[in-house]
Design a protein around this motif. Structure first.
Motif, PDB file in Angstrom:
ATOM      1  N   ALA A 196      20.143 -25.496  30.409  1.00 39.07           N
ATOM      2  CA  ALA A 196      21.431 -25.174  31.026  1.00 39.07           C
ATOM      3  C   ALA A 196      22.601 -25.535  30.121  1.00 39.07           C
ATOM      4  CB  ALA A 196      21.563 -25.909  32.361  1.00 39.07           C
ATOM      5  N   VAL A 197      22.393 -26.422  29.162  1.00 34.71           N
ATOM      6  CA  VAL A 197      23.454 -26.805  28.225  1.00 34.71           C
ATOM      7  C   VAL A 197      23.310 -26.079  26.889  1.00 34.71           C
ATOM      8  CG1 VAL A 197      24.385 -28.728  26.868  1.00 34.71           C
ATOM      9  CG2 VAL A 197      23.815 -29.061  29.274  1.00 34.71           C
ATOM     10  N   VAL A 198      22.103 -26.050  26.345  1.00 36.87           N
ATOM     11  CA  VAL A 198      21.891 -25.444  25.036  1.00 36.87           C
ATOM     12  C   VAL A 198      22.046 -23.922  25.086  1.00 36.87           C
ATOM     13  CG1 VAL A 198      20.231 -25.139  23.157  1.00 36.87           C
ATOM     14  CG2 VAL A 198      20.408 -27.340  24.316  1.00 36.87           C
ATOM     15  N   GLY A 199      21.647 -23.302  26.194  1.00 33.51           N
ATOM     16  CA  GLY A 199      21.775 -21.851  26.319  1.00 33.51           C
ATOM     17  C   GLY A 199      23.206 -21.374  26.152  1.00 33.51           C
ATOM     18  N   PRO A 200      24.146 -21.875  26.941  1.00 33.65           N
ATOM     19  CA  PRO A 200      25.550 -21.468  26.750  1.00 33.65           C
ATOM     20  C   PRO A 200      26.088 -21.821  25.363  1.00 33.65           C
ATOM     21  CG  PRO A 200      25.260 -22.474  28.901  1.00 33.65           C
ATOM     22  CD  PRO A 200      23.968 -22.672  28.160  1.00 33.65           C
ATOM     23  N   ALA A 201      25.640 -22.928  24.788  1.00 32.55           N
ATOM     24  CA  ALA A 201      26.087 -23.301  23.444  1.00 32.55           C
ATOM     25  C   ALA A 201      25.638 -22.262  22.423  1.00 32.55           C
ATOM     26  CB  ALA A 201      25.551 -24.680  23.073  1.00 32.55           C
ATOM     27  N   ALA A 202      24.406 -21.768  22.568  1.00 34.44           N
ATOM     28  CA  ALA A 202      23.906 -20.742  21.659  1.00 34.44           C
ATOM     29  C   ALA A 202      24.673 -19.436  21.837  1.00 34.44           C
ATOM     30  CB  ALA A 202      22.407 -20.521  21.894  1.00 34.44           C
ATOM     31  N   LEU A 203      24.917 -19.058  23.085  1.00 33.73           N
ATOM     32  CA  LEU A 203      25.664 -17.826  23.341  1.00 33.73           C
ATOM     33  C   LEU A 203      27.076 -17.882  22.785  1.00 33.73           C
ATOM     34  CD1 LEU A 203      24.547 -17.101  27.021  1.00 33.73           C
ATOM     35  CD2 LEU A 203      24.046 -15.683  25.020  1.00 33.73           C
ATOM     36  N   ALA A 204      27.676 -19.052  22.838  1.00 40.09           N
ATOM     37  CA  ALA A 204      29.076 -19.197  22.427  1.00 40.09           C
ATOM     38  C   ALA A 204      29.255 -19.331  20.917  1.00 40.09           C
ATOM     39  CB  ALA A 204      29.700 -20.405  23.127  1.00 40.09           C
ATOM     40  N   THR A 205      28.247 -19.854  20.223  1.00 35.61           N
ATOM     41  CA  THR A 205      28.452 -20.197  18.811  1.00 35.61           C
ATOM     42  C   THR A 205      27.528 -19.474  17.844  1.00 35.61           C
ATOM     43  OG1 THR A 205      26.915 -22.084  18.939  1.00 35.61           O
ATOM     44  CG2 THR A 205      29.236 -22.504  19.480  1.00 35.61           C
ATOM     45  N   GLU A 206      26.511 -18.766  18.337  1.00 35.82           N
ATOM     46  CA  GLU A 206      25.540 -18.159  17.436  1.00 35.82           C
ATOM     47  C   GLU A 206      25.327 -16.686  17.746  1.00 35.82           C
ATOM     48  OE1 GLU A 206      22.889 -22.238  16.714  1.00 35.82           O
ATOM     49  OE2 GLU A 206      22.005 -20.543  17.798  1.00 35.82           O
ATOM     50  N   THR A 207      24.716 -15.972  16.798  1.00 31.84           N
ATOM     51  CA  THR A 207      24.420 -14.547  17.001  1.00 31.84           C
ATOM     52  C   THR A 207      23.155 -14.353  17.826  1.00 31.84           C
ATOM     53  OG1 THR A 207      23.088 -14.409  14.971  1.00 31.84           O
ATOM     54  CG2 THR A 207      25.467 -14.045  14.768  1.00 31.84           C
ATOM     55  N   MET A 208      22.287 -15.384  17.873  1.00 34.62           N
ATOM     56  CA  MET A 208      21.017 -15.353  18.590  1.00 34.62           C
ATOM     57  C   MET A 208      20.064 -14.286  18.055  1.00 34.62           C
ATOM     58  SD  MET A 208      21.981 -16.347  22.535  1.00 34.62           S
ATOM     59  CE  MET A 208      20.332 -17.059  22.778  1.00 34.62           C
ATOM     60  N   VAL A 209      20.188 -13.981  16.768  1.00 34.19           N
ATOM     61  CA  VAL A 209      19.273 -13.051  16.101  1.00 34.19           C
ATOM     62  C   VAL A 209      18.090 -13.829  15.550  1.00 34.19           C
ATOM     63  CG1 VAL A 209      19.008 -11.448  14.177  1.00 34.19           C
ATOM     64  CG2 VAL A 209      21.122 -11.454  15.515  1.00 34.19           C
ATOM     65  N   VAL A 210      16.877 -13.323  15.788  1.00 33.05           N
ATOM     66  CA  VAL A 210      15.653 -13.987  15.348  1.00 33.05           C
ATOM     67  C   VAL A 210      14.861 -13.050  14.449  1.00 33.05           C
ATOM     68  CG1 VAL A 210      13.470 -15.020  16.068  1.00 33.05           C
ATOM     69  CG2 VAL A 210      15.525 -15.382  17.434  1.00 33.05           C
ATOM     70  N   GLN A 211      14.372 -13.569  13.332  1.00 32.79           N
ATOM     71  CA  GLN A 211      13.467 -12.815  12.465  1.00 32.79           C
ATOM     72  C   GLN A 211      12.029 -13.196  12.848  1.00 32.79           C
ATOM     73  OE1 GLN A 211      14.487 -12.998   8.222  1.00 32.79           O
ATOM     74  NE2 GLN A 211      16.462 -13.889   8.791  1.00 32.79           N
ATOM     75  N   TRP A 212      11.322 -12.261  13.436  1.00 27.74           N
ATOM     76  CA  TRP A 212       9.987 -12.563  13.970  1.00 27.74           C
ATOM     77  C   TRP A 212       8.937 -12.495  12.860  1.00 27.74           C
ATOM     78  CZ3 TRP A 212       9.237 -14.744  18.515  1.00 27.74           C
ATOM     79  CH2 TRP A 212      10.263 -14.648  19.462  1.00 27.74           C
ATOM     80  N   THR A 213       8.942 -13.517  12.028  1.00 27.58           N
ATOM     81  CA  THR A 213       7.952 -13.637  10.960  1.00 27.58           C
ATOM     82  C   THR A 213       6.804 -14.520  11.422  1.00 27.58           C
ATOM     83  OG1 THR A 213       9.027 -15.576  10.010  1.00 27.58           O
ATOM     84  CG2 THR A 213       9.786 -13.414   9.250  1.00 27.58           C
ATOM     85  N   LEU A 214       5.689 -14.462  10.681  1.00 31.02           N
ATOM     86  CA  LEU A 214       4.544 -15.306  11.026  1.00 31.02           C
ATOM     87  C   LEU A 214       4.889 -16.794  10.931  1.00 31.02           C
ATOM     88  CD1 LEU A 214       1.575 -15.563  11.807  1.00 31.02           C
ATOM     89  CD2 LEU A 214       0.986 -15.380   9.369  1.00 31.02           C
ATOM     90  N   PRO A 215       5.602 -17.249   9.883  1.00 32.32           N
ATOM     91  CA  PRO A 215       5.967 -18.674   9.844  1.00 32.32           C
ATOM     92  C   PRO A 215       6.802 -19.108  11.046  1.00 32.32           C
ATOM     93  CG  PRO A 215       6.253 -17.700   7.681  1.00 32.32           C
ATOM     94  CD  PRO A 215       5.968 -16.566   8.620  1.00 32.32           C
ATOM     95  N   PHE A 216       7.713 -18.232  11.499  1.00 32.61           N
ATOM     96  CA  PHE A 216       8.536 -18.600  12.650  1.00 32.61           C
ATOM     97  C   PHE A 216       7.695 -18.703  13.915  1.00 32.61           C
ATOM     98  CE2 PHE A 216      10.985 -17.331  16.401  1.00 32.61           C
ATOM     99  CZ  PHE A 216      11.943 -18.328  16.404  1.00 32.61           C
ATOM    100  N   VAL A 217       6.797 -17.742  14.124  1.00 29.66           N
ATOM    101  CA  VAL A 217       5.945 -17.755  15.323  1.00 29.66           C
ATOM    102  C   VAL A 217       5.060 -18.992  15.328  1.00 29.66           C
ATOM    103  CG1 VAL A 217       4.091 -16.566  16.532  1.00 29.66           C
ATOM    104  CG2 VAL A 217       5.996 -15.256  15.582  1.00 29.66           C
ATOM    105  N   LEU A 218       4.482 -19.325  14.176  1.00 31.96           N
ATOM    106  CA  LEU A 218       3.615 -20.502  14.096  1.00 31.96           C
ATOM    107  C   LEU A 218       4.419 -21.789  14.323  1.00 31.96           C
ATOM    108  CD1 LEU A 218       1.347 -19.557  11.055  1.00 31.96           C
ATOM    109  CD2 LEU A 218       0.763 -19.493  13.491  1.00 31.96           C
ATOM    110  N   ALA A 219       5.608 -21.845  13.728  1.00 32.59           N
ATOM    111  CA  ALA A 219       6.449 -23.031  13.909  1.00 32.59           C
ATOM    112  C   ALA A 219       6.868 -23.184  15.364  1.00 32.59           C
ATOM    113  CB  ALA A 219       7.680 -22.940  13.004  1.00 32.59           C
ATOM    114  N   LEU A 220       7.264 -22.076  15.981  1.00 35.18           N
ATOM    115  CA  LEU A 220       7.676 -22.114  17.381  1.00 35.18           C
ATOM    116  C   LEU A 220       6.522 -22.549  18.272  1.00 35.18           C
ATOM    117  CD1 LEU A 220       9.839 -21.548  19.539  1.00 35.18           C
ATOM    118  CD2 LEU A 220       9.066 -19.156  19.555  1.00 35.18           C
ATOM    119  N   GLY A 221       5.339 -21.991  18.033  1.00 31.19           N
ATOM    120  CA  GLY A 221       4.173 -22.367  18.831  1.00 31.19           C
ATOM    121  C   GLY A 221       3.827 -23.833  18.670  1.00 31.19           C
ATOM    122  N   TRP A 222       3.905 -24.326  17.444  1.00 27.78           N
ATOM    123  CA  TRP A 222       3.598 -25.740  17.207  1.00 27.78           C
ATOM    124  C   TRP A 222       4.606 -26.648  17.911  1.00 27.78           C
ATOM    125  CZ3 TRP A 222      -0.435 -28.263  15.019  1.00 27.78           C
ATOM    126  CH2 TRP A 222      -0.259 -29.622  14.739  1.00 27.78           C
TER     127      TRP A 222
END
Length: 291
Positions: A196-222
């Motif tokens: 509830a806090v980090v979500g609005p912060a991301a919307l307000a300050t970031e583009t929220m674009v994600v590059q769906w690469t294998l390293p990112f998916v593995l890092a996120l899962g871990w």
């Protein structure tokens, strides 16, 4: 007997798992902005915990005050601490310096546990805390060699200090008000509050674009499975079972363990000074937790 052995092994397992968080962030952050990364992490964790709560029909707290306490604890431990660390690094603060600032947590915890929780920190514990801090500084000094300290502003350091205060206050708050929580529903409430806090912060300050690469998916899962579910559950259990100052002292072992993992995975150099710092850190923690 098995339960006793697992209780004794929990601190070591926690340190190992918590240390991998920095490695996972190093793999994943090039492909997503910090708050966006945290939002995705929190959403997946909430979904998984929701399934677990449904399967086991875990009960939510009946006391509205406990809901509030869990929300505050979640904001401190998940939103402000992780958000502060990521934001500090994004603003140019070296990751080693950020870790060193966060490494002040055991000393800060020991300074306030007496008035807040009535725990006694004796001369041996204070000596161990000081020795642990020296060891952390020795480990990180070799990783900060050649880093320019004028490449960031006070805003970056403010985020690093905010992270330090958040993890310190969060563990103390958890110890005082939330030790009776069900780990499944309690953790779910904490992550909902953090989102509830980090979500609005991301919307307000970031583009929220994600590059769906294998390293990112593995890092996120871990980070979801091992850190947000595994390591956090261990931390909450350790807080419930142990004294706050002793639990906090285990965080001293995180930078040395991270350095070892970085040496194994990224061929980062381990100097004799760093190895000596690891020994000093281990001895300091031993002094704090020894009965």
């Amino acid at each position: 007997m098995k339960e006793h052995a697992w209780t004794k092994a929990m601190p070591g397992v926690f340190v190992m798992l918590w240390s991998t968080g920095f490695i996972g962030a190093k793999y994943g952050l090039p492909y997503a902005e910090p708050f966006t990364f945290l939002v995705m992490r929190f959403i997946i964790v909430i979904a998984l915990l929701g399934v677990v709560v449904g399967i086991f029909r875990a009960k939510f707290p009946s006391d509205p005050k406990l809901w509030l306490h869990l929300a505050v604890s979640g904001l401190l431990v998940h939103a402000v601490y992780l958000g502060g660390v990521f934001a500090a690094i994004r603003l140019g603060v070296p990751s080693g310096l950020t870790a060193l600032v966060a490494g002040l947590q055991p000393l800060l915890t020991a300074a306030v546990v007496g008035p807040l929780l009535g725990e006694k920190v004796g001369p041996r514990q204070w000596g161990g805390l000081a020795l642990g801090l020296i060891g952390v500084a020795m480990v990180l000094s070799t990783r900060l060699t050649g880093v320019r300290f004028d490449g960031f502003g006070w805003d970056g350091m403010a985020f690093a200090v905010a992270a330090l205060l958040a993890i310190t206050c969060g563990t103390l708050y958890q110890k005082r008000y939330c030790t009776g929580m069900d780990l499944r529903t309690g953790t779910l409430i904490q992550y909902l509050a953090a989102l509830a806090v980090v979500g609005p912060a991301a919307l307000a300050t970031e583009t929220m674009v994600v590059q769906w690469t294998l390293p990112f998916v593995l890092a996120l899962g871990w980070l979801v499975l091992v850190l947000s579910l595994g390591a956090i559950s261990l931390l909450m259990t350790l807080i419930r079972l142990g004294e706050a100052a002793k639990v906090a002292s285990f965080f001293y072992l995180v930078p040395p363990m991270t350095a070892l993992l970085a040496w194994a995975l990224f061929d980062e150099v381990l100097t004799p000074l760093a190895l000596g710092g690891m020994v000093a850190t281990a001895l300091g923690v031993a002094l704090v937790v020894r009965k």
